[in-house]
Design a protein around this motif. Structure first.
Motif, mmCIF file in Angstrom:
data_model
loop_
_atom_site.group_PDB
_atom_site.id
_atom_site.type_symbol
_atom_site.label_atom_id
_atom_site.label_comp_id
_atom_site.label_asym_id
_atom_site.label_seq_id
_atom_site.Cartn_x
_atom_site.Cartn_y
_atom_site.Cartn_z
ATOM 1 N N TYR A 176 1.750 -8.087 -46.328
ATOM 2 C CA TYR A 176 2.388 -9.269 -46.906
ATOM 3 C C TYR A 176 3.346 -8.847 -48.007
ATOM 4 O O TYR A 176 3.319 -7.694 -48.483
ATOM 5 N N VAL A 222 3.974 -13.444 -44.845
ATOM 6 C CA VAL A 222 2.979 -12.558 -44.238
ATOM 7 C C VAL A 222 3.428 -12.065 -42.873
ATOM 8 O O VAL A 222 4.296 -12.653 -42.222
ATOM 9 N N PHE A 270 -3.896 -12.501 -41.977
ATOM 10 C CA PHE A 270 -3.861 -12.598 -43.439
ATOM 11 C C PHE A 270 -5.008 -13.463 -43.956
ATOM 12 O O PHE A 270 -5.716 -13.075 -44.895
ATOM 13 N N VAL A 304 1.189 -19.829 -48.473
ATOM 14 C CA VAL A 304 1.917 -18.975 -47.534
ATOM 15 C C VAL A 304 3.167 -19.716 -47.071
ATOM 16 O O VAL A 304 3.091 -20.847 -46.589
ATOM 17 N N GLU A 343 5.503 -16.576 -41.567
ATOM 18 C CA GLU A 343 5.413 -15.218 -41.046
ATOM 19 C C GLU A 343 6.806 -14.615 -40.932
ATOM 20 O O GLU A 343 7.730 -15.260 -40.428
#
Length: 476
Positions: free
Chosen positions: A345, A385, A391, A401, A404
């Motif tokens: 990450y 991430v 994760f 978050v 991705e």
């Protein structure tokens, strides 16, 4: 830090394109006015910009001299070496540009946020700016049909064109040139497929838009270089055509010619009435290009799609961009997790005193990610991430978050670039990390954490400003 090289920006205050052929830029107007020729067949669109990197290179888009940080005189001369414009500047500050505000006026000011290729920020009345949605050199698929394949290539956004030829990289044009004239505009040569066989070709250019991007648009401009005719479609709906009448067939030809000199210049076509046909996420711009005959000596189709955005002092992204430059920092990297890359990450923190809008902020080079709509309050963290499921299995679900990223954080180290939202091109951060800094971060369970998040961005490529630590994404 914001840009890797100095630059010179030219602005065309006219509504018509300006031909730069035969013009010269120089940093020595007195004794060497013809120091650098801007080259053949180069234009600036009406109310548009041309940006040249001052990195001592003679490649297109560059000039073969560098700019002094102390003081300098820059001149623009015509083919007869008569002066068109001249700028004299004094001592400069790193990452601060000097330019005309508003564009084209005689009022100069220093700008904390340089804006190459974009209007200089104006504090005052509303202004319209163009933002590129589909650049001329965007990846596209091309087919010279040998039979009728129907209309799904126009009407279906996700039509399977994988067997078509892929056209990538600049300059972006499609066609051919049997003598000379268009060779500098072409990224794919169709002479073998088209000449004496078919006067038409099909082009599909996929692109994506977010809901916020669509909502911000007040107009659409389709720019086309064409020889000789075309019909253009946006998500299956015809938006404009030139030099063709009736229903196009797979082997149609243009009804009249378009001269080579005119074809090399973008024609700007207002297609604002079709904004409602833009879709959130995937879209496709489809074009059928046509020559006047199968034995025409050349052919060119090259397109760009721009959006019109109205900005005022309150909604020009300048204020938020400055807040991002001053406040958004990368504070932790897990680039080589012990149990696999799905646990990798990158963590960011707003170290400033005000909230920042992350919408459109971009991570690039090592990994690629563009933030969706998101507000990050002062002091808050967010992570991007490799794999969300991995994760959360490793670090829990209570961490904010953003999404991705694509690509991978290199186990050996690489460069990371964090950039402002388009149309601004400045980098917030540009740094490199290395696995040689601390063995504990290279697959041995530790992350690479910043010592002081307020350190100058230029120092992030120095190992002494980082340390190995227990993974703590999101400040956990």
């Amino acid at each position: 830090m914001l840009f890797e090289d100095d630059f010179i920006e030219l602005f065309n205050p006219q509504t018509s394109p300006v031909d730069l052929t035969g013009l010269y830029l120089t940093d020595n107007p007195i004794t060497q006015p013809d120091k650098y020729s801007l080259g053949m067949l180069s234009f600036i669109a009406g109310k548009g910009f041309a940006v040249f990197r001052a990195d001592n290179s003679n490649q297109p888009g560059h000039v073969d001299f560098r700019l002094s940080a102390d003081n300098e005189m820059i001149g623009l001369f015509d083919a007869g070496l008569s002066q068109i414009d001249k700028v004299i500047y004094g001592p400069q500050t790193t990452d601060v540009s000097y330019g005309r505000v508003p564009d084209g006026t005689e009022n100069f000011q220093f700008m904390e946020l340089p804006t190459p290729g974009v209007t200089n920020p104006l504090i005052g009345p509303a202004e319209e700016i163009l933002t590129t949605i589909v650049p001329e050199d965007m990846d596209k698929r091309v087919l010279v049909p040998t039979e009728d394949i129907g209309e799904e290539w126009i009407t279906k956004i996700h039509f399977d064109d994988s067997a078509w030829e892929l056209c990538t990289d600049a300059p972006g044009g499609v066609g051919f040139e049997r003598t000379s004239g268009y060779q500098d505009y072409l990224s794919i040569d169709l002479q073998q497929q088209m000449y004496a066989t078919n006067a038409a070709c099909y082009i599909r250019i996929p692109f994506t838009l977010g809901a916020d991007e669509i909502a911000s648009l007040g107009g659409l401009i389709l720019k086309v270089r064409y020889d000789d005719g075309f019909v253009a479609y946006l998500n299956g709906v015809e938006v404009t055509r030139r030099n063709f009448e009736g229903a196009p067939a797979w082997d149609s030809h243009a009804s009249s010619s378009h001269s080579d000199s005119a074809a090399r210049v973008f024609e700007e076509i207002d297609i604002s009435e079709f904004i409602g046909h833009l879709k959130r996420a995937d879209n496709v711009l489809a074009v059928q290009g046509m020559n006047t005959s199968r034995t025409s000596s050349d052919m060119l189709i090259s397109v760009e799609l721009d959006g019109v955005v109205t900005m005022t002092a309150n909604d020009f992204p300048y204020v938020n961009a400055i807040a991002l430059l001053n406040g958004l920092r990368v504070t932790e990297l897990m680039y080589h997790a012990t149990d696999g890359s799905e646990f990798d990450y990158i963590e960011l923190q707003n170290v400033g005193e005000t909230a920042v809008n992350l919408t459109g902020v971009r991570l690039s080079e090592g990994i690629n990610f563009t933030f969706g709509q998101m507000l990050l309050e002062a002091g808050q963290y967010v992570v991007v991430v490799s794999d969300l499921a991995g994760f959360q299995s490793g670090y829990g679900t209570g961490i904010r978050v953003a999404g991705e990223y694509s690509g991978n954080l290199s186990n050996g180290g690489e460069r990371i670039v964090l950039s402002l939202p388009s149309p601004l091109d400045a980098a917030i951060l540009r740094f490199e990390y290395s696995d040689a800094w601390y063995p504990a971060t290279d697959g041995d369970g530790s992350s690479l954490a910043i010592n002081d998040p307020l350190v100058q961005p230029a120092a992030l490529s120095q190992s002494e400003n980082w340390h190995p630590g227990t993974p703590s994404p999101g400040g956990m």
